[in-house]
Design a protein around this motif. Structure first.
Motif, PDB file in Angstrom:
ATOM      1  N   ASP A   1      52.866  32.225 -34.516  1.00 52.39           N
ATOM      2  CA  ASP A   1      52.744  33.595 -33.948  1.00 52.39           C
ATOM      3  C   ASP A   1      52.124  33.867 -32.614  1.00 52.39           C
ATOM      4  OD1 ASP A   1      49.867  34.510 -34.396  1.00 52.39           O
ATOM      5  OD2 ASP A   1      50.453  34.270 -36.307  1.00 52.39           O
ATOM      6  N   GLN A   2      52.415  34.857 -31.935  1.00 50.87           N
ATOM      7  CA  GLN A   2      51.717  35.053 -30.352  1.00 50.87           C
ATOM      8  C   GLN A   2      50.352  35.175 -30.562  1.00 50.87           C
ATOM      9  OE1 GLN A   2      53.433  38.412 -28.653  1.00 50.87           O
ATOM     10  NE2 GLN A   2      52.641  37.682 -26.606  1.00 50.87           N
ATOM     11  N   GLY A   3      49.773  36.029 -31.270  1.00 53.51           N
ATOM     12  CA  GLY A   3      48.550  36.192 -31.484  1.00 53.51           C
ATOM     13  C   GLY A   3      47.519  34.920 -31.441  1.00 53.51           C
ATOM     14  N   HIS A   4      47.903  34.193 -32.543  1.00 50.63           N
ATOM     15  CA  HIS A   4      47.280  32.732 -32.638  1.00 50.63           C
ATOM     16  C   HIS A   4      47.425  32.034 -31.577  1.00 50.63           C
ATOM     17  CE1 HIS A   4      46.891  34.542 -36.801  1.00 50.63           C
ATOM     18  NE2 HIS A   4      45.615  33.993 -36.618  1.00 50.63           N
ATOM     19  N   ALA A   5      48.587  31.868 -30.813  1.00 53.25           N
ATOM     20  CA  ALA A   5      48.822  30.873 -29.908  1.00 53.25           C
ATOM     21  C   ALA A   5      47.987  31.433 -28.685  1.00 53.25           C
ATOM     22  CB  ALA A   5      50.185  30.921 -29.414  1.00 53.25           C
ATOM     23  N   LEU A   6      47.914  32.746 -28.382  1.00 51.91           N
ATOM     24  CA  LEU A   6      46.886  33.204 -27.364  1.00 51.91           C
ATOM     25  C   LEU A   6      45.559  32.741 -27.608  1.00 51.91           C
ATOM     26  CD1 LEU A   6      48.705  36.520 -26.332  1.00 51.91           C
ATOM     27  CD2 LEU A   6      48.724  34.755 -25.125  1.00 51.91           C
ATOM     28  N   LEU A   7      45.083  33.032 -28.997  1.00 53.61           N
ATOM     29  CA  LEU A   7      43.753  32.504 -29.132  1.00 53.61           C
ATOM     30  C   LEU A   7      43.440  31.223 -28.780  1.00 53.61           C
ATOM     31  CD1 LEU A   7      40.852  33.138 -30.468  1.00 53.61           C
ATOM     32  CD2 LEU A   7      42.068  32.628 -32.827  1.00 53.61           C
ATOM     33  N   GLY A   8      44.312  30.426 -29.251  1.00 53.09           N
ATOM     34  CA  GLY A   8      44.383  28.866 -28.983  1.00 53.09           C
ATOM     35  C   GLY A   8      44.119  28.450 -27.515  1.00 53.09           C
ATOM     36  N   VAL A   9      45.034  29.152 -26.776  1.00 53.37           N
ATOM     37  CA  VAL A   9      44.975  28.767 -25.268  1.00 53.37           C
ATOM     38  C   VAL A   9      43.492  29.384 -24.603  1.00 53.37           C
ATOM     39  CG1 VAL A   9      46.035  29.532 -23.002  1.00 53.37           C
ATOM     40  CG2 VAL A   9      47.405  28.819 -24.995  1.00 53.37           C
TER      41      VAL A   9
ATOM     42  N   TYR B   1      53.665  27.118 -20.728  1.00 54.68           N
ATOM     43  CA  TYR B   1      54.453  27.339 -21.825  1.00 54.68           C
ATOM     44  C   TYR B   1      54.066  28.538 -22.493  1.00 54.68           C
ATOM     45  CZ  TYR B   1      56.873  26.348 -26.476  1.00 54.68           C
ATOM     46  OH  TYR B   1      57.574  26.463 -27.497  1.00 54.68           O
ATOM     47  N   VAL B   2      53.052  28.839 -22.720  1.00 52.24           N
ATOM     48  CA  VAL B   2      52.635  30.170 -23.685  1.00 52.24           C
ATOM     49  C   VAL B   2      52.570  31.236 -22.595  1.00 52.24           C
ATOM     50  CG1 VAL B   2      50.944  31.031 -24.670  1.00 52.24           C
ATOM     51  CG2 VAL B   2      51.164  28.718 -25.339  1.00 52.24           C
ATOM     52  N   ALA B   3      52.328  31.015 -21.301  1.00 56.06           N
ATOM     53  CA  ALA B   3      52.523  32.344 -20.284  1.00 56.06           C
ATOM     54  C   ALA B   3      53.864  32.548 -20.301  1.00 56.06           C
ATOM     55  CB  ALA B   3      51.805  31.808 -19.058  1.00 56.06           C
ATOM     56  N   LYS B   4      54.789  31.746 -20.358  1.00 55.78           N
ATOM     57  CA  LYS B   4      56.257  31.986 -19.977  1.00 55.78           C
ATOM     58  C   LYS B   4      56.660  32.661 -21.097  1.00 55.78           C
ATOM     59  CE  LYS B   4      60.758  29.958 -18.974  1.00 55.78           C
ATOM     60  NZ  LYS B   4      61.577  29.001 -18.672  1.00 55.78           N
ATOM     61  N   TRP B   5      56.631  32.025 -22.314  1.00 58.14           N
ATOM     62  CA  TRP B   5      57.045  32.582 -23.778  1.00 58.14           C
ATOM     63  C   TRP B   5      56.598  33.778 -23.841  1.00 58.14           C
ATOM     64  CZ3 TRP B   5      53.318  32.085 -27.909  1.00 58.14           C
ATOM     65  CH2 TRP B   5      54.023  32.537 -29.277  1.00 58.14           C
ATOM     66  N   SER B   6      55.082  34.058 -23.589  1.00 51.30           N
ATOM     67  CA  SER B   6      54.396  35.567 -24.035  1.00 51.30           C
ATOM     68  C   SER B   6      55.103  36.546 -23.005  1.00 51.30           C
ATOM     69  CB  SER B   6      52.942  35.384 -23.809  1.00 51.30           C
ATOM     70  OG  SER B   6      52.327  34.526 -24.738  1.00 51.30           O
ATOM     71  N   LEU B   7      55.707  36.123 -21.603  1.00 53.67           N
ATOM     72  CA  LEU B   7      56.176  37.327 -21.063  1.00 53.67           C
ATOM     73  C   LEU B   7      57.579  37.576 -21.222  1.00 53.67           C
ATOM     74  CD1 LEU B   7      54.497  36.358 -17.535  1.00 53.67           C
ATOM     75  CD2 LEU B   7      54.133  38.346 -19.071  1.00 53.67           C
ATOM     76  N   GLY B   8      58.172  36.610 -22.301  1.00 53.04           N
ATOM     77  CA  GLY B   8      59.599  37.170 -22.572  1.00 53.04           C
ATOM     78  C   GLY B   8      60.414  36.014 -22.567  1.00 53.04           C
ATOM     79  N   GLY B   9      60.138  35.055 -21.705  1.00 54.09           N
ATOM     80  CA  GLY B   9      60.889  33.724 -21.405  1.00 54.09           C
ATOM     81  C   GLY B   9      61.448  32.820 -22.291  1.00 54.09           C
ATOM     82  N   ASP B  10      62.464  32.298 -22.168  1.00 47.19           N
ATOM     83  CA  ASP B  10      62.783  31.261 -23.164  1.00 47.19           C
ATOM     84  C   ASP B  10      62.300  30.006 -23.130  1.00 47.19           C
ATOM     85  OD1 ASP B  10      64.743  33.212 -24.364  1.00 47.19           O
ATOM     86  OD2 ASP B  10      66.292  32.551 -22.739  1.00 47.19           O
ATOM     87  N   VAL B  11      61.792  29.411 -24.163  1.00 48.05           N
ATOM     88  CA  VAL B  11      61.144  28.049 -24.315  1.00 48.05           C
ATOM     89  C   VAL B  11      61.722  27.318 -25.471  1.00 48.05           C
ATOM     90  CG1 VAL B  11      58.830  28.899 -23.086  1.00 48.05           C
ATOM     91  CG2 VAL B  11      59.344  28.724 -25.541  1.00 48.05           C
ATOM     92  N   PRO B  12      61.686  25.920 -25.180  1.00 47.19           N
ATOM     93  CA  PRO B  12      62.152  25.163 -26.262  1.00 47.19           C
ATOM     94  C   PRO B  12      61.122  24.832 -27.248  1.00 47.19           C
ATOM     95  CG  PRO B  12      61.465  23.762 -24.329  1.00 47.19           C
ATOM     96  CD  PRO B  12      61.394  25.229 -23.870  1.00 47.19           C
ATOM     97  N   TYR B  13      61.433  24.573 -28.516  1.00 48.34           N
ATOM     98  CA  TYR B  13      60.640  24.296 -29.613  1.00 48.34           C
ATOM     99  C   TYR B  13      61.143  23.235 -30.562  1.00 48.34           C
ATOM    100  CZ  TYR B  13      56.813  25.098 -33.121  1.00 48.34           C
ATOM    101  OH  TYR B  13      55.890  24.923 -33.984  1.00 48.34           O
ATOM    102  N   THR B  14      60.369  22.349 -30.726  1.00 54.83           N
ATOM    103  CA  THR B  14      60.583  21.129 -31.596  1.00 54.83           C
ATOM    104  C   THR B  14      60.021  21.219 -33.027  1.00 54.83           C
ATOM    105  OG1 THR B  14      60.628  19.571 -29.569  1.00 54.83           O
ATOM    106  CG2 THR B  14      60.353  18.586 -31.993  1.00 54.83           C
ATOM    107  N   SER B  15      60.895  21.331 -34.027  1.00 56.48           N
ATOM    108  CA  SER B  15      60.732  21.494 -35.204  1.00 56.48           C
ATOM    109  C   SER B  15      59.398  20.863 -35.503  1.00 56.48           C
ATOM    110  CB  SER B  15      61.614  21.352 -36.273  1.00 56.48           C
ATOM    111  OG  SER B  15      61.222  21.531 -37.548  1.00 56.48           O
ATOM    112  N   TYR B  16      58.371  21.569 -36.346  1.00 51.32           N
ATOM    113  CA  TYR B  16      57.018  21.038 -36.577  1.00 51.32           C
ATOM    114  C   TYR B  16      56.843  21.520 -38.084  1.00 51.32           C
ATOM    115  CZ  TYR B  16      52.196  19.884 -36.804  1.00 51.32           C
ATOM    116  OH  TYR B  16      50.822  19.548 -37.329  1.00 51.32           O
ATOM    117  N   THR B  17      56.471  20.322 -38.834  1.00 53.72           N
ATOM    118  CA  THR B  17      55.992  20.565 -40.382  1.00 53.72           C
ATOM    119  C   THR B  17      54.647  19.974 -40.707  1.00 53.72           C
ATOM    120  OG1 THR B  17      58.294  19.908 -40.974  1.00 53.72           O
ATOM    121  CG2 THR B  17      56.547  19.834 -42.541  1.00 53.72           C
ATOM    122  N   ARG B  18      53.806  20.854 -41.382  1.00 47.23           N
ATOM    123  CA  ARG B  18      52.461  20.569 -41.644  1.00 47.23           C
ATOM    124  C   ARG B  18      52.224  20.555 -43.146  1.00 47.23           C
ATOM    125  NH1 ARG B  18      48.433  25.002 -41.904  1.00 47.23           N
ATOM    126  NH2 ARG B  18      49.607  26.768 -42.122  1.00 47.23           N
TER     127      ARG B  18
END
Length: 480
Positions: free
Chosen positions: A258-266, A297-314
């Protein structure tokens, strides 16, 4: 599950232990003040505000308007601080007092008004005289990390001020905060290494680094730097930013959450990089400026821009208790209005200190300026995850070409007591709080529970709770 049940505070549990390889830290004496702010930074803030220069005065207005930045603030210290559901949570008392100490100390350095220095000192002294334990669910590791790095930064700003009990405060940090932060980095609460998202590691890396600087402990600084570079948890730089794309952007792993936790991490990774930089260690540029690519990446995505995402499994859970998995296959939806005070510091480093092109960082930093601090981004703990005030603190002139290619060198000082300005500055205008959600960004929220149930089954989930509670009770009875 591990968040709610946890393990006994201070317990030693089976898990991944990291090699304590030496980091490439700068030798010699530590720079003080030398965490988020150096003496040169503090002098720049004071002189620019005194001169009425923008955007410093707008940033200073955010500070003076905050209720925590008032010299009338009175501390409310606790002997034990609890964080986590199922416990008598009182951690809001701690984070409110920390932000009051930090904001008053910063205000002192800008204005020279000793009433603010005295207030910051009194808050810190009150807590070091009383606090003996952090407790709760696994969320106590969030408390050790978030409030550890923040407390240390507040103390660094009044280091040497008359009446500040530095030795006692250092002892509290070493006895109460550091053991939990180190235990989490070494053992991850007995879980699988990927059970906890990146921000859990990052809070505790920041705490270990800040405590090392505060206490002039080179081994702790080296430990934090080594974990940032090579740690096996999700918060090390190559795990938090696992994929670098050809366009110069790099995937932030929690963008699939989610966006909130990504912003926290950055914000947390930026905090780590800035503190290290001010001690002569360049983590901003590590691995071909990997953090720059992730932050862009997070800045562009958070402003509504399209970004790629490679599937991640944990993998999730704990050995011998339960296991499951979760896959993120696309970047989550975003709210372009979601504000967190994290961007000015990062943008100014890359574009002004280093003279690099970072258009997404530049755009998002301008979008949310002037940045406020704790209390300006919602009433809950998520609004206090960063110390903030980046517009005031990190706006800086463009470095010369020679400066931009020079490695960081700390300027050593033995005192942090003297303010950098002695004349009160009048802010040009007050600033209304920016918008933002007040959810608890650091925690693994209740929204995770449906995914766990789907992966493991209700019976397995319930059984895991019971086993963890029994294990926790047994450890407490044994005095671990």
């Amino acid at each position: 599950m591990l968040k709610i049940a946890g393990a006994a505070a201070g317990a030693t549990v089976a898990g991944t232990v990291l090699a304590a390889a030496p980091a490439a830290a700068a030798g010699g004496a530590f720079a003080h003040p030398g965490m988020l702010h150096t003496r040169a930074d503090l002098h720049r803030m004071a002189t620019q505000v005194k001169a009425g220069a923008q955007p410093y005065t707008a940033g200073f207005a955010r500070l003076t308007a905050n209720r925590h930045a008032q010299s009338t603030w009175t501390a409310n210290p606790q002997a034990t601080v609890y964080r986590g559901s199922g416990t008598p949570e009182n951690y809001a008392t701690l984070y409110n007092d920390i932000h009051a100490a930090y904001q008053n100390a910063l205000r002192w350095h800008v204005t020279g008004d000793t009433a603010h220095a005295d207030t910051a000192r009194d808050i810190l002294n009150a807590w070091s005289a009383r606090l003996t334990r952090l407790d709760g669910s696994a969320d106590r590791f969030l408390a050790s990390g978030l409030y550890g790095y923040q407390f240390a930064n507040a103390a660094e700003l009044v280091r040497g001020h008359d009446g500040f009990e530095l030795a006692r405060f250092q002892k509290m940090m070493l006895d109460v905060f550091h053991p939990l932060s180190e235990d989490f980095l070494a053992h991850h609460n007995g879980s699988y290494i990927t059970n906890y998202w990146a921000n859990w590691d990052l809070t505790n890396i920041a705490s270990v680094l800040a405590i090392g600087i505060l206490c002039d402990d080179r081994a702790k600084v080296d430990r934090a730097v080594e974990y940032f570079k090579h740690g096996t948890g999700m918060g090390s730089v190559k795990n938090a930013i696992p994929v670098v794309y050809a366009d110069g952007l790099a995937e932030w792993v929690e963008a699939g959450r989610d966006q909130g936790h990504a912003l926290l991490g950055v914000g947390l990774m930026g905090t780590i990089c800035e503190m290290a930089w001010n001690q002569g260690i360049d983590l901003y540029g590590y691995d071909d400026s990997r953090f720059l690519k992730g932050a862009q990446y997070v800045a562009k995505w958070s402003l509504g821009g399209d970004v790629p995402y490679t599937s991640y499994t944990r993998k999730k859970g704990a050995p011998g208790i339960w296991s499951g998995s979760e896959t993120a296959s696309a970047a989550a939806a975003v709210d372009p209005a979601m504000a967190r005070p994290i961007w000015a510091m990062i943008a100014n480093h890359y574009t002004e200190r280093r003279g690099l092109d970072a258009p997404h960082l530049t755009k998002i930093a301008a979008r949310f300026a002037p940045e406020g601090g704790g209390g300006d981004y919602g009433p809950n703990s998520g609004g206090y995850d960063q110390l903030g005030f980046g517009t005031l603190a990190f706006t800086r002139p463009r470095a010369t070409a020679a400066e931009a290619t020079t490695s960081p060198t700390p300027t050593t000082s033995t005192s942090g007591a003297s303010p950098s300005g002695s004349t009160s500055a009048t802010p040009s205008a007050s600033a209304s709080p920016l918008g933002g959600k007040g959810d608890d960004l650091a925690a693994t929220g209740s929204s995770d529970l449906p995914a766990w149930t789907a992966a493991t089954g209700v019976a397995a989930l319930a059984g895991g709770f019971l086993l963890l509670r029994r294990r926790d009770r047994a450890r407490r009875d044994a005095g671990e």
